[in-house]
Design a protein around this motif. Structure first.
Motif: not given
Length: 514
Positions: A479-494
């Motif tokens: 999803p391209d929501d800026p809030g989602f993306l900011a949270a997505f890169e704030a924590q490990e996603q692998v």
């Protein structure tokens, strides 16, 4: 050892820092570097007329899919340069794309000389996006760049692999630019090693801080500025995030005005030209290969079999081990290129020998496909100052794809120059297993690696490489929501799970984490 033994006799570099309205044309940049190499060899600019093999590194504006076609330049750079230096080479080529290209061309020219197919060779390249983009932005003319360029030249002979670096499937999901793709390798490496995001950011900063320190002492460096580890990784107005986890200062900078060239001769020709033997530097070992071509085909995103195996082949050809190397320059477009390159060669990131002689692409300058020509030029000077020492250089093209390695020394080899056919090694790499790819996944999935791409305004694109329940690899966006993306890169996603499906556009996949 025969008189056809190839030897590097001269190298020259040039960095233009003046008014973009008066910047040298691409052909002029090539000529300046060639003439400086001739002066370095002691043969003078007039000696370039004897060049019988000429190889010019491809300009980035000629890469597949480039949108910079509005920048005027020669339709045949080797032919234009040959006219400028008064040469009539029997063999003249213009390369395809790839940061490995200078080392690959040196390997090729040395082989041609050893076979008696050339006596005096010149390989040279340049980048001019620094002034070109400023001219475009200010609406300035390019008439002075094309005033002396013939319009009736035939297309040049090309050398190298012409394939584009990404598939249409990868491109649809944003896997089409180095600033988008190298981050997926970096994040995979961090996750493999179990480091936290802050720990890994600090590690990258410490690595490239050491590179910036080398650039300070390089008179041709584009950014001769010492940077601290904290400065390199701290996001700020002047160091905005480009593609997570890389702020701007960890990215190679291509908008430079730089050129470099190297002259290679047979021993017989070097003596005939009167080049002093204390100027001679030999290529002792070399190898070229590519990893599985497209990013989604790779075995994983934290290794490079081609880096490892070209290193092994080059050392075997040279007859030495890594412990005998005194000087090192690893290709450094992004931290992960250095990290994986060091690991595959058996080097530690804090090796006391250092991992660059120039300062690397983000600081010495990232002149498109020609950076390695600069590292070879610097290496020649350093090896001449340390007779008998060995220098190691690696080149990397596309997305940790094309690899070329060279080992140099002033010491005369004790055996003839014999380069193994690159096809032998390539067959071994191409036979390696790799995951099945699914272009239209549906259902449950797990993130294998990822990145978040930024504009000046903030994050706008999340890219995921994942595996479905059958173990097949897929590409998707988030999803391209800026809030989602900011949270997505704030924590490990692998390792994070979610659901993947077709996006509403019908062209891309959408991954929604749990």
């Amino acid at each position: 050892m025969g008189e056809n033994t190839p030897v590097l006799i001269g190298a020259g570099q040039f960095t233009y820092r003046g008014d973009p309205a008066a910047s040298p044309s691409p052909t002029a940049l090539l000529k300046i570097a060639a003439e400086r190499a001739a002066l370095d060899a002691g043969i003078g600019p007039a000696g370039l007329a004897g060049v019988d093999a000429l190889a010019v590194v491809g300009y980035t504006i000629d890469s597949p899919g480039s949108k910079r076609g509005m920048i005027p330049h020669s339709v045949n750079p080797p032919a234009s340069l040959a006219r400028q230096i008064g040469a009539d080479p029997r063999w003249s080529v213009y390369s395809e794309m790839g940061g490995n290209t200078p080392q690959y061309l040196i390997n090729t020219l040395c082989e041609r000389i050893a076979r008696g197919e050339a006596d005096l060779a010149l390989t040279v390249g340049c980048e001019f996006l620094g002034s070109a983009m400023k001219r475009l932005g200010k609406g300035l003319s390019f008439d002075d760049w094309i005033a002396d360029e013939p319009e009736d030249l035939p297309a040049p002979q090309r050398i190298g692999d012409p394939r584009a670096g990404s598939t249409a499937y990868e491109i649809r999901h944003g896997l089409s630019r180095p600033i988008n793709i190298y981050p997926i390798f970096e994040n995979a490496l961090r996750a493999r090693d179990g480091r936290s995001i802050p720990e890994h950011q600090r590690r990258m900063g410490e690595l490239f801080a050491r590179f910036s320190e080398v650039a300070v002492d390089n008179p041709e460096a584009w950014f001769p500025t010492r940077r601290t580890a904290e400065e390199l990784v701290t996001v700020s107005e002047k160091n905005r995030m480009i593609g997570f986890p890389y702020p701007k200062l960890l990215n190679a900078i291509m908008e430079v005005d730089q050129s470099a060239g190297v002259i290679i001769a047979s021993e017989r020709k070097a003596r005939e030209l009167g080049v002093p033997e204390d100027r001679w530097v030999y290529l002792h070992g070399c190898a070229d290969a590519a990893d599985l071509w497209h990013p989604l085909d790779r075995q994983d995103f934290h290794s490079s079999p081609a880096m490892r195996r070209t290193g092994q082949k080059a050392f075997a050809m040279a007859g030495i081990g890594l412990e005998q190397v005194d000087l090192i320059d690893l290709y450094s477009c992004f931290p992960v290129a250095v990290e994986i390159g060091a690991e595959e060669l058996g080097l530690s990131l804090d090796d006391p020998r250092g991992l660059t002689v120039t300062g690397g692409l983000p600081y010495a300058g990232g002149p498109g496909n020609n950076y390695v020509m600069h590292s070879v030029a610097v290496m020649l000077q350093k090896l001449r100052a340390r007779p008998g020492a060995y220098g190691l250089i690696t080149g990397n093209g596309w997305y940790l794809t094309k690899q070329s390695t060279g080992i140099y020394s002033t010491k005369r080899p004790d055996k003839p120059f014999e380069r193994e056919d690159p096809a032998v090694l390539q067959r071994e790499i191409d036979a390696l297993p790799h995951p099945e790819i699914v272009e239209r996944p549906s259902g449950r999935g797990t993130i294998e690696t990822y990145t978040v791409v930024h504009k000046r305004e903030g994050p706008f694109l999340g890219i995921v490489v994942g595996r479905d329940e059958a173990g097949r690899r897929f590409a998707a966006n988030t999803p391209d929501d800026p809030g989602f993306l900011a949270a997505f890169e704030a924590q490990e996603q692998v390792g994070r799970t979610g659901t993947v499906r077709q996006a509403d556009d019908g062209q891309t996949n959408l991954f929604v984490p749990d």
